[in-house]
Design a protein around this motif. Sequence first.
Motif, PDB file in Angstrom:
ATOM      1  N   SER A 129       0.677  -1.182  -0.082  1.00  0.00           N
ATOM      2  CA  SER A 129       0.021   0.019  -0.156  1.00  0.00           C
ATOM      3  C   SER A 129       0.987   1.469   0.011  1.00  0.00           C
ATOM      4  N   ALA A 130       2.070   1.034   0.088  1.00  0.00           N
ATOM      5  CA  ALA A 130       3.355   2.318   0.210  1.00  0.00           C
ATOM      6  C   ALA A 130       3.846   2.399  -0.903  1.00  0.00           C
ATOM      7  N   LEU A 131       3.504   1.649  -1.943  1.00  0.00           N
ATOM      8  CA  LEU A 131       4.331   2.010  -3.240  1.00  0.00           C
ATOM      9  C   LEU A 131       4.174   3.283  -3.891  1.00  0.00           C
ATOM     10  N   ASN A 132       5.202   3.947  -4.329  1.00  0.00           N
ATOM     11  CA  ASN A 132       5.405   5.057  -4.891  1.00  0.00           C
ATOM     12  C   ASN A 132       5.090   6.134  -3.764  1.00  0.00           C
ATOM     13  N   ARG A 133       5.118   5.902  -2.612  1.00  0.00           N
ATOM     14  CA  ARG A 133       5.089   6.902  -1.519  1.00  0.00           C
ATOM     15  C   ARG A 133       6.422   6.875  -0.824  1.00  0.00           C
ATOM     16  N   ASP A 134       6.619   8.093  -0.087  1.00  0.00           N
ATOM     17  CA  ASP A 134       7.917   8.272   0.865  1.00  0.00           C
ATOM     18  C   ASP A 134       7.734   7.182   1.959  1.00  0.00           C
ATOM     19  N   LEU A 149       9.366   4.392  -1.984  1.00  0.00           N
ATOM     20  CA  LEU A 149       9.520   2.730  -2.185  1.00  0.00           C
ATOM     21  C   LEU A 149       8.942   2.688  -3.739  1.00  0.00           C
ATOM     22  N   ILE A 150       9.754   2.049  -4.571  1.00  0.00           N
ATOM     23  CA  ILE A 150       9.459   1.675  -5.992  1.00  0.00           C
ATOM     24  C   ILE A 150       9.268   0.413  -6.461  1.00  0.00           C
ATOM     25  N   VAL A 161      14.200   0.882  -2.786  1.00  0.00           N
ATOM     26  CA  VAL A 161      13.814   2.165  -2.340  1.00  0.00           C
ATOM     27  C   VAL A 161      14.583   3.293  -2.904  1.00  0.00           C
ATOM     28  N   LEU A 162      14.361   4.269  -3.431  1.00  0.00           N
ATOM     29  CA  LEU A 162      15.027   5.146  -4.212  1.00  0.00           C
ATOM     30  C   LEU A 162      15.159   6.532  -3.074  1.00  0.00           C
ATOM     31  N   GLN A 171      18.428   1.420  -3.372  1.00  0.00           N
ATOM     32  CA  GLN A 171      18.832   0.509  -2.246  1.00  0.00           C
ATOM     33  C   GLN A 171      17.759  -0.452  -2.028  1.00  0.00           C
ATOM     34  N   VAL A 172      18.468  -1.707  -1.717  1.00  0.00           N
ATOM     35  CA  VAL A 172      17.229  -2.923  -1.354  1.00  0.00           C
ATOM     36  C   VAL A 172      17.345  -3.132  -0.045  1.00  0.00           C
ATOM     37  N   VAL A 173      16.237  -3.325   0.425  1.00  0.00           N
ATOM     38  CA  VAL A 173      16.085  -3.972   2.020  1.00  0.00           C
ATOM     39  C   VAL A 173      15.373  -5.134   2.155  1.00  0.00           C
ATOM     40  N   ALA A 174      16.044  -6.000   2.681  1.00  0.00           N
ATOM     41  CA  ALA A 174      15.349  -7.290   2.792  1.00  0.00           C
ATOM     42  C   ALA A 174      14.437  -7.563   4.112  1.00  0.00           C
ATOM     43  N   ASP A 175      13.308  -8.047   4.082  1.00  0.00           N
ATOM     44  CA  ASP A 175      12.515  -8.391   5.166  1.00  0.00           C
ATOM     45  C   ASP A 175      12.446  -7.346   6.480  1.00  0.00           C
ATOM     46  N   PRO A 176      12.217  -6.192   6.377  1.00  0.00           N
ATOM     47  CA  PRO A 176      12.383  -5.113   7.539  1.00  0.00           C
ATOM     48  C   PRO A 176      10.963  -5.513   8.507  1.00  0.00           C
TER      49      PRO A 176
END
Length: 189
Positions: A129-134, A149-150, A161-162, A171-176
């Motif tokens: 639900s947060a795609l294309n949002r900060d 979040l791209i 994330v850009l 940057q790529v973040v796995a499983d936060p």
Amino acid sequence: MITAIREVRRAKGLTLEEVAQRCVPPTTAQTIGRLETGTRTVSVAWLNRIAAALAVDAADLVRLPDRPDIPVAATLDASGAQALRRPATVAPPHAEADLVAVTVSCGIGDYRAGDVIWCRRLAPDAFASALNRDVLIPRPAGRFLFGRLIAHEGEGGRLNVLPLGPGARQQVVADPPWIACAIQLVRQL
């Protein structure tokens, strides 16, 4: 009555003297200090007067037992999202248990110094639900990443994330364990 006058004043970066001069009619810094510490009783009239000087609702200056404090999760500057050196809170427009705040100490991207970004925490099943949002994303060792979040790969999964700012690399973040999606920007004029 327990008030949050001092916390709100400090969150807005104002001195006792500045608040005293913003009151209508103006008062003294000593009077504001006494009202903050409770050595002088805070009447409804004083509460309204100080709220107007701080540009908040009078309800934001009263501590209620069922009203949660909103912690500042990180501060944002030219090098990205940083953990705080000491705990801080900011005055919420309307407090909710799942809100966190990001304060901007140096302009970056669309944000200016002094901005407060209200973010709603999301569980892994709601990341899409947060795609294309900060978003604010916790990282190991008390660090944070803030950016757009791209891409999102499955429930939990990897997030692309850009970060803000020119020339920033994805940057790529796995499983936060959670992310917080920006929902409101508070900017002083």
